[in-house]
Scaffold this motif. Structure first.
Motif, PDB file in Angstrom:
ATOM      1  N   THR A 234       0.813  -1.217   0.000  1.00 35.84           N
ATOM      2  CA  THR A 234       0.000   0.000   0.000  1.00 35.84           C
ATOM      3  C   THR A 234       0.846   1.266   0.000  1.00 35.84           C
ATOM      4  O   THR A 234       0.342   2.345  -0.315  1.00 35.84           O
ATOM      5  CB  THR A 234      -0.904   0.053   1.253  1.00 35.84           C
ATOM      6  N   ASN A 235       2.119   1.157   0.365  1.00 36.33           N
ATOM      7  CA  ASN A 235       2.926   2.345   0.618  1.00 36.33           C
ATOM      8  C   ASN A 235       3.545   2.943  -0.640  1.00 36.33           C
ATOM      9  O   ASN A 235       3.701   4.153  -0.747  1.00 36.33           O
ATOM     10  CB  ASN A 235       4.035   2.012   1.621  1.00 36.33           C
ATOM     11  N   HIS A 236       3.927   2.101  -1.588  1.00 37.80           N
ATOM     12  CA  HIS A 236       4.685   2.601  -2.729  1.00 37.80           C
ATOM     13  C   HIS A 236       4.470   1.726  -3.961  1.00 37.80           C
ATOM     14  O   HIS A 236       4.042   0.577  -3.853  1.00 37.80           O
ATOM     15  CB  HIS A 236       6.185   2.647  -2.401  1.00 37.80           C
ATOM     16  N   TRP A 237       4.779   2.263  -5.107  1.00 38.01           N
ATOM     17  CA  TRP A 237       4.854   1.522  -6.367  1.00 38.01           C
ATOM     18  C   TRP A 237       6.284   1.619  -6.896  1.00 38.01           C
ATOM     19  O   TRP A 237       7.175   2.112  -6.210  1.00 38.01           O
ATOM     20  CB  TRP A 237       3.875   2.118  -7.391  1.00 38.01           C
ATOM     21  N   GLY A 238       6.494   1.138  -8.126  1.00 42.95           N
ATOM     22  CA  GLY A 238       7.789   1.272  -8.775  1.00 42.95           C
ATOM     23  C   GLY A 238       7.841   2.527  -9.635  1.00 42.95           C
ATOM     24  O   GLY A 238       6.815   3.036 -10.094  1.00 42.95           O
ATOM     25  N   MET A 239       9.053   3.012  -9.875  1.00 45.30           N
ATOM     26  CA  MET A 239       9.225   4.218 -10.688  1.00 45.30           C
ATOM     27  C   MET A 239       8.701   4.027 -12.105  1.00 45.30           C
ATOM     28  O   MET A 239       8.285   4.987 -12.765  1.00 45.30           O
ATOM     29  CB  MET A 239      10.711   4.605 -10.720  1.00 45.30           C
ATOM     30  N   GLN A 240       8.682   2.787 -12.578  1.00 46.47           N
ATOM     31  CA  GLN A 240       8.208   2.521 -13.938  1.00 46.47           C
ATOM     32  C   GLN A 240       6.717   2.193 -13.991  1.00 46.47           C
ATOM     33  O   GLN A 240       6.222   1.742 -15.025  1.00 46.47           O
ATOM     34  CB  GLN A 240       9.022   1.367 -14.547  1.00 46.47           C
ATOM     35  N   HIS A 241       6.001   2.400 -12.879  1.00 44.94           N
ATOM     36  CA  HIS A 241       4.551   2.197 -12.929  1.00 44.94           C
ATOM     37  C   HIS A 241       3.971   3.085 -14.031  1.00 44.94           C
ATOM     38  O   HIS A 241       4.386   4.233 -14.206  1.00 44.94           O
ATOM     39  CB  HIS A 241       3.922   2.555 -11.584  1.00 44.94           C
ATOM     40  N   TRP A 242       3.000   2.558 -14.743  1.00 45.21           N
ATOM     41  CA  TRP A 242       2.491   3.284 -15.913  1.00 45.21           C
ATOM     42  C   TRP A 242       1.938   4.669 -15.546  1.00 45.21           C
ATOM     43  O   TRP A 242       2.030   5.602 -16.337  1.00 45.21           O
ATOM     44  CB  TRP A 242       1.433   2.450 -16.639  1.00 45.21           C
ATOM     45  N   MET A 243       1.403   4.831 -14.332  1.00 45.10           N
ATOM     46  CA  MET A 243       0.873   6.142 -13.939  1.00 45.10           C
ATOM     47  C   MET A 243       1.977   7.171 -13.723  1.00 45.10           C
ATOM     48  O   MET A 243       1.718   8.379 -13.802  1.00 45.10           O
ATOM     49  CB  MET A 243       0.048   6.025 -12.658  1.00 45.10           C
ATOM     50  N   MET A 244       3.188   6.707 -13.402  1.00 46.28           N
ATOM     51  CA  MET A 244       4.276   7.652 -13.158  1.00 46.28           C
ATOM     52  C   MET A 244       4.608   8.472 -14.400  1.00 46.28           C
ATOM     53  O   MET A 244       5.181   9.560 -14.313  1.00 46.28           O
ATOM     54  CB  MET A 244       5.514   6.902 -12.665  1.00 46.28           C
ATOM     55  N   LYS A 245       4.262   7.946 -15.557  1.00 52.47           N
ATOM     56  CA  LYS A 245       4.514   8.668 -16.799  1.00 52.47           C
ATOM     57  C   LYS A 245       3.443   9.731 -17.068  1.00 52.47           C
ATOM     58  O   LYS A 245       3.614  10.597 -17.926  1.00 52.47           O
ATOM     59  CB  LYS A 245       4.588   7.674 -17.954  1.00 52.47           C
ATOM     60  N   ASP A 246       2.330   9.635 -16.334  1.00 55.75           N
ATOM     61  CA  ASP A 246       1.222  10.572 -16.543  1.00 55.75           C
ATOM     62  C   ASP A 246       0.326  10.541 -15.303  1.00 55.75           C
ATOM     63  O   ASP A 246      -0.736   9.929 -15.302  1.00 55.75           O
ATOM     64  CB  ASP A 246       0.440  10.163 -17.796  1.00 55.75           C
ATOM     65  N   LEU A 247       0.762  11.208 -14.251  1.00 57.50           N
ATOM     66  CA  LEU A 247       0.063  11.134 -12.972  1.00 57.50           C
ATOM     67  C   LEU A 247      -1.365  11.675 -13.066  1.00 57.50           C
ATOM     68  O   LEU A 247      -1.597  12.718 -13.678  1.00 57.50           O
ATOM     69  CB  LEU A 247       0.826  11.928 -11.912  1.00 57.50           C
ATOM     70  N   PRO A 248      -2.315  11.004 -12.443  1.00 57.98           N
ATOM     71  CA  PRO A 248      -3.695  11.524 -12.418  1.00 57.98           C
ATOM     72  C   PRO A 248      -3.782  12.885 -11.752  1.00 57.98           C
ATOM     73  O   PRO A 248      -4.540  13.757 -12.179  1.00 57.98           O
ATOM     74  CB  PRO A 248      -4.461  10.462 -11.627  1.00 57.98           C
TER      75      PRO A 248
END
Length: 612
Positions: A234-248
């Motif tokens: 719940t605390n973190h994702w990876g830097m390459q998570h798809w949302m990191m390229k286009d944050l909501p």
């Protein structure tokens, strides 16, 4: 004609003009206790469209963010049966495109599913290092890091099929529950095998298999009366998570002017003297440069994580969660996440990684804690990991002297503080895991010390957890790096010369470890006195320690000799528990032992007796 035209419109617009790249959750389930479902649509400039539905599905809220590529649409599913319907995306009342959505049928009695508890033994697996059951998915075109078993920190090819192939081994060992470290996609360029830097939380990493493989794993386990626990982050994702390229939203993650790592001082959460700046860095700082810290105080983030967790429970038919770095998240937000899940599934157990070494601080995080109540805080978290006991088990059997406060006194003192916990029997107890030295390294493969450690977690209060490979003598030195404590299980790869999954393939030493572990935990399976009975212990003397587990019909006596000398215990000291019993059956050798006057203990040994 009108209906046929609408169907034609839906078909043609979906196929010709669809511009949605992602819908999450991808589908949902009818009949949930919380009828509100928030669906995230992602596609280029979709905020310009108005959204409606077919089949009279009520939309209760539409949220747009500063990012024009996201729309969050909330529908109310109350009294809606399982069905397929469509979302209509309109511009000036003209349907531009549609998207199909499904409410599926839940399993019968899904909400009342039974979870893991003190009657279970949890077996921890790192899937990349356990067994390669399907060599065709060793690498995948969609992921950056490729198979390289020669690299200690690389991808070694273990997968879901490898676990399925060895469920009989796990059952033979005496385990009843599997905790598997995260399986969702981790598309980092290096060191992705641990999968804690996830890049798509609705997708199993293709190097492990597919979503369907994961559901099949649960199904095959349930056929064998085994339970599946998901390792949830719940605390973190990876830097390459798809949302990191286009944050909501810009505050979807915690951001600083310069990279800021957490200070790891989780005591600030309950410290009435803590500074605001220290507290912010603890909770908002990133766990690592490759792990963006999620902002659970953003309602959209919190709802996204909550629905994702529930989706996996329903989809894969899960039996529990272990939550990574639980108390790094904002405490108010993470408790809402936990409560939402346990409200939906009242019997669902969730154990949090609360890596605190003080029992009052550990207790603070267990549901209904008297410590938490001091600050009007309730985590709603049913179980926590007993790191205090783990720390002692990683050193105590190397302490040969039994002076005050040393040796078995440390174990005794641990249990004297059980009054701090609202439910000490729902603590996860362990000697080691994937983040610690292996106990066989600490104890230099001294089988006697391994037996004492396993006997303690098998017979003390709580839920015992073991770590793959230690049951065959695998050792690992964390000082050499994490790869050394996460080595490949021998026999899990084609061509391995040592197949430790079978009695014939194991060496004599491996069988000595396995046979003891299997006998111990298979005995434990049917011992409700150990699962839920009361624990009475006696102050250690000369580095010996004795406790009893007892209920109205059974008594089990557990005696440790942690010294290098043979010890004889006068049993009159334990008369309040022994009563009129005259013998005890050694649960490992099945021998009957006279307990009327004394019990003899060999050096560095443990005796588990069923009183007769």
């Amino acid at each position: 004609m009108k209906k046929l035209f609408l169907l034609f419109l839906i078909f043609t617009s979906s196929t010709m003009f669809a511009q949605i790249e992602r819908i999450e959750p991808p589908f949902w389930y009818a009949g949930m206790k919380n009828p509100e479902l928030q669906i995230m649509f992602y596609g280029k400039n979709i905020t310009k469209y108005n959204v409606s539905t077919t089949n009279s599905i009520p939309i209760t809220k539409v949220e747009r963010t500063s990012n024009q590529n996201y729309i969050f649409v909330t529908i109310n599913t109350k009294n809606i049966p399982p069905k397929e319907f469509h979302f209509l995306f309109k511009e000036k009342d003209k349907v531009v495109f549609t998207e199909k959505y499904n409410l599926k049928q839940r399993r019968e009695n899904s909400a009342e599913r039974k979870s893991f508890d003190a009657s279970d033994m949890m077996y921890l697996i790192m899937p990349d290092r356990f067994s390669n059951g399907n060599s065709n998915n060793n690498s995948d075109a969609s992921t950056t890091e490729k198979y390289n078993r020669e690299l200690p920190e690389g991808r070694h090819g273990g997968d879901i099929q490898g676990i399925i192939n060895h469920l009989d081994y796990i059952k033979e060992l005496g385990a009843t529950t599997l905790w598997i470290t995260p399986l969702c996609e981790d598309n980092e360029a290096v060191y992705s095998y641990h999968t804690y830097a996830q890049t798509d939380v609705y997708k199993i990493d293709p190097r492990y298999g597919t979503n369907e493989d994961y559901a099949r794993l649960a199904s095959e386990m349930h056929k064998k009366n085994l339970k599946l626990v998901m390792d949830y982050v719940t605390n973190h994702w990876g830097m390459q998570h798809w949302m990191m390229k286009d944050l909501p939203t810009q505050d979807w993650i915690h951001q600083f002017e310069n990279f800021t790592q957490t200070n790891h001082r989780r005591t600030v959460i309950h410290d009435i003297n803590a500074s605001k700046s220290d507290t912010k860095i603890c909770m908002d700082g990133w766990f690592a440069p490759s792990m963006p810290d999620l902002n659970q105080t953003n309602p959209l983030v919190l709802n996204y994580l909550t629905q994702n967790a529930i989706w996996w429970i329903e989809f894969a038919n899960l039996d529990g969660f272990r939550v990574d770095t639980y108390n790094y998240a904002d405490p108010t937000a993470i408790t809402k996440w936990t409560k939402a899940i346990t409200d939906e599934y009242p019997n669902f157990n969730i154990v949090g990684e609360i890596s605190m070494r003080d029992q009052a601080q550990l207790s603070y995080w267990q549901k209904d804690s008297p410590i938490g109540k001091i600050q009007n805080f309730n985590s709603h978290l049913p179980s926590v990991m007993d790191f205090n006991l783990s720390d002692e088990l990683l050193q105590v059997f190397n302490v040969d002297e039994g002076k005050w406060g040393l040796g078995m006194d440390k174990i005794y003192d641990n249990f004297t503080n059980d009054f701090l916990f609202p439910n000490p029997n729902n603590l996860l107890i362990f000697a080691e895991n994937h983040d610690t030295h292996r106990i066989n390294h600490i104890y230099q493969n001294d089988l006697r010390k391994y037996k004492m450690a396993m006997a303690l977690i098998a017979t003390a209060r709580g839920i015992p957890q073991t770590y793959y490979g230690s049951e065959i003598g695998m050792a690992g030195n964390k000082d050499k790096g994490d790869a050394d404590i996460r080595q490949d299980f021998p026999g899990g790869w084609e061509g391995d010369t040592n197949n430790a999954f079978t009695k014939e393939g194991r060496s004599q030493v491996q069988n000595d470890y396995f046979d003891f572990t299997s006998k111990l935990f298979n005995w434990r399976k049917n011992k409700s006195v150990v699962h839920f009975g009361k624990m009475t212990h006696y102050i250690p003397e000369n580095n010996t320690y004795v406790y009893f587990r007892h209920n109205a019909t059974e008594i089990v006596m557990v005696a440790f000799n942690n010294s290098n000398e043979t010890k004889t215990l006068k049993t009159e000291r334990f008369a309040e528990n022994i009563g009129n019993f005259k013998t005890g059956k050694d649960i490992i050798t099945d021998q009957l032992i006279d307990i009327t006057q004394e019990v003899r203990l060999e050096p560095k040994s443990v005796l588990i007796l069923e009183l007769k």
